[in-house]
Motif scaffolding. Structure first.
Motif, PDB file in Angstrom:
ATOM      1  N   HIS A 164     -10.338   1.302   0.230  1.00  0.00           N
ATOM      2  CA  HIS A 164     -10.100   2.736   0.042  1.00  0.00           C
ATOM      3  C   HIS A 164      -9.084   2.966  -1.092  1.00  0.00           C
ATOM      4  O   HIS A 164      -8.128   3.724  -0.947  1.00  0.00           O
ATOM      5  CB  HIS A 164      -9.628   3.391   1.344  1.00  0.00           C
ATOM      6  CG  HIS A 164     -10.569   3.162   2.483  1.00  0.00           C
ATOM      7  ND1 HIS A 164     -11.751   3.853   2.599  1.00  0.00           N
ATOM      8  CD2 HIS A 164     -10.517   2.311   3.538  1.00  0.00           C
ATOM      9  CE1 HIS A 164     -12.396   3.443   3.683  1.00  0.00           C
ATOM     10  NE2 HIS A 164     -11.673   2.501   4.271  1.00  0.00           N
TER      11      HIS A 164
ATOM     12  N   SER B 126      -7.726   6.460  -2.558  1.00  0.00           N
ATOM     13  CA  SER B 126      -6.732   7.279  -1.876  1.00  0.00           C
ATOM     14  C   SER B 126      -5.411   6.557  -1.626  1.00  0.00           C
ATOM     15  O   SER B 126      -4.547   7.075  -0.922  1.00  0.00           O
ATOM     16  CB  SER B 126      -7.304   7.790  -0.545  1.00  0.00           C
ATOM     17  OG  SER B 126      -7.722   6.715   0.261  1.00  0.00           O
ATOM     18  N   HIS B 127      -5.252   5.365  -2.207  1.00  0.00           N
ATOM     19  CA  HIS B 127      -4.019   4.602  -2.009  1.00  0.00           C
ATOM     20  C   HIS B 127      -3.592   3.912  -3.302  1.00  0.00           C
ATOM     21  O   HIS B 127      -4.419   3.564  -4.133  1.00  0.00           O
ATOM     22  CB  HIS B 127      -4.205   3.532  -0.926  1.00  0.00           C
ATOM     23  CG  HIS B 127      -4.506   4.085   0.421  1.00  0.00           C
ATOM     24  ND1 HIS B 127      -3.570   4.705   1.197  1.00  0.00           N
ATOM     25  CD2 HIS B 127      -5.662   4.110   1.126  1.00  0.00           C
ATOM     26  CE1 HIS B 127      -4.121   5.096   2.323  1.00  0.00           C
ATOM     27  NE2 HIS B 127      -5.404   4.751   2.300  1.00  0.00           N
ATOM     28  N   ASP B 128      -2.289   3.693  -3.428  1.00  0.00           N
ATOM     29  CA  ASP B 128      -1.718   2.900  -4.517  1.00  0.00           C
ATOM     30  C   ASP B 128      -1.576   1.476  -3.997  1.00  0.00           C
ATOM     31  O   ASP B 128      -0.786   1.224  -3.092  1.00  0.00           O
ATOM     32  CB  ASP B 128      -0.354   3.471  -4.917  1.00  0.00           C
ATOM     33  CG  ASP B 128       0.320   2.646  -5.987  1.00  0.00           C
ATOM     34  OD1 ASP B 128      -0.384   2.050  -6.832  1.00  0.00           O
ATOM     35  OD2 ASP B 128       1.566   2.576  -5.975  1.00  0.00           O
ATOM     36  N   LEU B 129      -2.377   0.553  -4.551  1.00  0.00           N
ATOM     37  CA  LEU B 129      -2.401  -0.828  -4.068  1.00  0.00           C
ATOM     38  C   LEU B 129      -1.844  -1.777  -5.119  1.00  0.00           C
ATOM     39  O   LEU B 129      -2.390  -1.886  -6.220  1.00  0.00           O
ATOM     40  CB  LEU B 129      -3.835  -1.241  -3.718  1.00  0.00           C
ATOM     41  CG  LEU B 129      -4.472  -0.448  -2.583  1.00  0.00           C
ATOM     42  CD1 LEU B 129      -5.968  -0.462  -2.682  1.00  0.00           C
ATOM     43  CD2 LEU B 129      -4.016  -1.009  -1.265  1.00  0.00           C
TER      44      LEU B 129
ATOM     45  N   ILE C 245       0.873  -1.174   0.000  1.00  0.00           N
ATOM     46  CA  ILE C 245       0.000   0.000   0.000  1.00  0.00           C
ATOM     47  C   ILE C 245       0.906   1.219   0.000  1.00  0.00           C
ATOM     48  O   ILE C 245       1.755   1.372   0.880  1.00  0.00           O
ATOM     49  CB  ILE C 245      -0.926   0.018   1.225  1.00  0.00           C
ATOM     50  CG1 ILE C 245      -1.857  -1.198   1.216  1.00  0.00           C
ATOM     51  CG2 ILE C 245      -1.742   1.319   1.263  1.00  0.00           C
ATOM     52  CD1 ILE C 245      -2.753  -1.300   2.433  1.00  0.00           C
ATOM     53  N   ASP C 246       0.750   2.056  -1.026  1.00  0.00           N
ATOM     54  CA  ASP C 246       1.567   3.268  -1.183  1.00  0.00           C
ATOM     55  C   ASP C 246       3.063   2.956  -1.105  1.00  0.00           C
ATOM     56  O   ASP C 246       3.837   3.682  -0.492  1.00  0.00           O
ATOM     57  CB  ASP C 246       1.190   4.315  -0.137  1.00  0.00           C
ATOM     58  CG  ASP C 246      -0.244   4.789  -0.294  1.00  0.00           C
ATOM     59  OD1 ASP C 246      -0.736   4.816  -1.444  1.00  0.00           O
ATOM     60  OD2 ASP C 246      -0.881   5.123   0.727  1.00  0.00           O
TER      61      ASP C 246
END
Length: 126
Positions: A58, A61-64, A27-28
């Motif tokens: 979510h 709002s996150h880079d997954l 994540i991120d």
């Protein structure tokens, strides 16, 4: 001769959806030790797919970064990729668009497998 503006590859819809699992790698950019979560594979192409789960990740709002684990025909396949979008299309169910990161050889192998499943009427071309 008719020309087409279609730039997306064919989508193969799965009726009923195929049970699969989704493993979140990071994540991120931060690695995440995570057990695979059960999901439903709704449709797939050689460049991406849509899945459904009760989990709210979510994603907007996150880079997954993820791994998709699925048995399409005979063997279990694992596809790396990323979550591109998230929508709540049904009550308490989240739908996610995944971009699969496959090399040309893997894309061709997946395409052959999907065409075989379509010929056997296990999936529908959209």
């Amino acid at each position: 001769m008719t020309t087409t503006r279609r730039t997306e590859p064919f989508r193969y819809s799965l009726y009923p959806p195929i049970e699969a699992s989704l493993e979140i790698l990071s994540i991120d950019g931060q690695p995440l030790p995570c057990k695979p979560a059960q999901i439903d594979l709704i449709d797939i192409s050689k460049s991406g797919c849509r899945v459904r789960t009760e989990l709210n990740l979510h994603a907007s709002s996150h880079d997954l970064r993820i791994l998709l684990h699925v048995r399409l025909s005979d063997e279990m396949r694992t596809f790396p990729g990323e979550i591109r979008w998230q929508k709540e299309l049904e009550p308490s169910s989240q739908h996610y668009g995944l971009r699969l990161e496959l090399n040309p050889e893997e894309k061709e192998k997946l395409n052959i497998e999907l065409r075989g499943m379509a010929a056997a009427r296990r999936i529908i071309v959209k």
